[in-house]
Design a protein around this motif. Structure first.
Motif, PDB file in Angstrom:
ATOM      1  N   GLY A  16       8.435  -1.661   8.629  1.00 51.36           N
ATOM      2  CA  GLY A  16       7.543  -2.721   8.246  1.00 51.36           C
ATOM      3  C   GLY A  16       6.074  -2.389   8.305  1.00 51.36           C
ATOM      4  O   GLY A  16       5.572  -2.777   7.295  1.00 51.36           O
ATOM      5  N   VAL A  17       5.761  -1.150   8.757  1.00 55.09           N
ATOM      6  CA  VAL A  17       4.500  -0.766   8.343  1.00 55.09           C
ATOM      7  C   VAL A  17       4.178  -0.056   7.027  1.00 55.09           C
ATOM      8  O   VAL A  17       3.237  -0.490   6.216  1.00 55.09           O
TER       9      VAL A  17
ATOM     10  N   SER B 201       6.010  -1.241   4.327  1.00 52.85           N
ATOM     11  CA  SER B 201       6.142  -2.491   3.721  1.00 52.85           C
ATOM     12  C   SER B 201       4.646  -2.956   3.354  1.00 52.85           C
ATOM     13  O   SER B 201       4.338  -3.344   2.328  1.00 52.85           O
ATOM     14  N   GLU B 202       4.174  -3.234   4.550  1.00 50.59           N
ATOM     15  CA  GLU B 202       2.950  -3.756   4.466  1.00 50.59           C
ATOM     16  C   GLU B 202       1.807  -3.099   3.874  1.00 50.59           C
ATOM     17  O   GLU B 202       0.934  -3.563   3.053  1.00 50.59           O
ATOM     18  N   ALA B 203       2.036  -1.637   4.067  1.00 49.81           N
ATOM     19  CA  ALA B 203       1.074  -0.663   3.369  1.00 49.81           C
ATOM     20  C   ALA B 203       1.192  -0.782   1.771  1.00 49.81           C
ATOM     21  O   ALA B 203       0.139  -1.059   1.078  1.00 49.81           O
ATOM     22  N   ARG B 204       2.487  -0.854   1.331  1.00 45.63           N
ATOM     23  CA  ARG B 204       2.674  -1.071  -0.124  1.00 45.63           C
ATOM     24  C   ARG B 204       2.170  -2.498  -0.461  1.00 45.63           C
ATOM     25  O   ARG B 204       1.591  -2.524  -1.709  1.00 45.63           O
ATOM     26  N   ARG B 205       2.535  -3.448   0.234  1.00 47.84           N
ATOM     27  CA  ARG B 205       1.797  -4.810  -0.134  1.00 47.84           C
ATOM     28  C   ARG B 205       0.330  -4.724  -0.301  1.00 47.84           C
ATOM     29  O   ARG B 205      -0.299  -5.282  -1.210  1.00 47.84           O
ATOM     30  N   ARG B 206      -0.271  -4.066   0.521  1.00 46.27           N
ATOM     31  CA  ARG B 206      -1.657  -4.265   0.497  1.00 46.27           C
ATOM     32  C   ARG B 206      -2.308  -3.502  -0.512  1.00 46.27           C
ATOM     33  O   ARG B 206      -3.079  -3.607  -1.389  1.00 46.27           O
ATOM     34  N   HIS B 207      -1.549  -2.248  -1.035  1.00 42.56           N
ATOM     35  CA  HIS B 207      -1.802  -1.411  -2.079  1.00 42.56           C
ATOM     36  C   HIS B 207      -1.612  -2.076  -3.387  1.00 42.56           C
ATOM     37  O   HIS B 207      -2.455  -1.892  -4.404  1.00 42.56           O
ATOM     38  N   ASP B 208      -0.727  -2.784  -3.567  1.00 38.21           N
ATOM     39  CA  ASP B 208       0.028  -3.410  -4.546  1.00 38.21           C
ATOM     40  C   ASP B 208      -0.957  -4.514  -4.934  1.00 38.21           C
ATOM     41  O   ASP B 208      -1.158  -4.999  -6.358  1.00 38.21           O
ATOM     42  N   ARG B 209      -1.688  -5.228  -4.094  1.00 37.34           N
ATOM     43  CA  ARG B 209      -2.728  -6.226  -4.443  1.00 37.34           C
ATOM     44  C   ARG B 209      -3.906  -5.824  -4.962  1.00 37.34           C
ATOM     45  O   ARG B 209      -4.737  -6.686  -5.669  1.00 37.34           O
TER      46      ARG B 209
END
Length: 95
Positions: free
Chosen positions: A83-84, A86-94
């Motif tokens: 989960g951590v 996944s959230e790090a990737r989501r923030r990096h991608d945006r």
């Protein structure tokens, strides 16, 4: 260390009939003590020390652990790490 803390300023103030003391504006500005700032008053051998009061009372982990309700199945360490990540990737991608 800030230059102003290395040399003590000699400022004078007066205690009012209500026991109030006005802190010089220069000190309030440097400390960022705005109207309503809560201060801890501590008596020391050298005089009186004023410190900003913390926003929240100090707590230990055992005092707050488990206070938030959770109705699901417990998560494994692997689930939490995924989960951590996944959230790090989501923030990096945006960005």
């Amino acid at each position: 260390m800030p230059e102003w803390s290395q040399q003590a300023e000699k400022l004078i103030t007066t205690v009012s009939t209500k026991g109030q003391v006005i802190l010089p504006k220069a000190i309030r500005q440097r400390r960022e003590w705005d109207v309503g700032t809560r201060l801890i008053v501590e008596e020391t051998p050298d005089g009186v020390l004023l410190k900003r009061a913390p926003a929240f009372a100090a707590t230990r982990p055992d005092e707050v652990f488990g206070l938030l309700p959770f109705g699901g199945e417990p998560k494994s360490l692997e689930d939490m790490e995924a989960g951590v990540l996944s959230e790090a990737r989501r923030r990096h991608d945006r960005d």
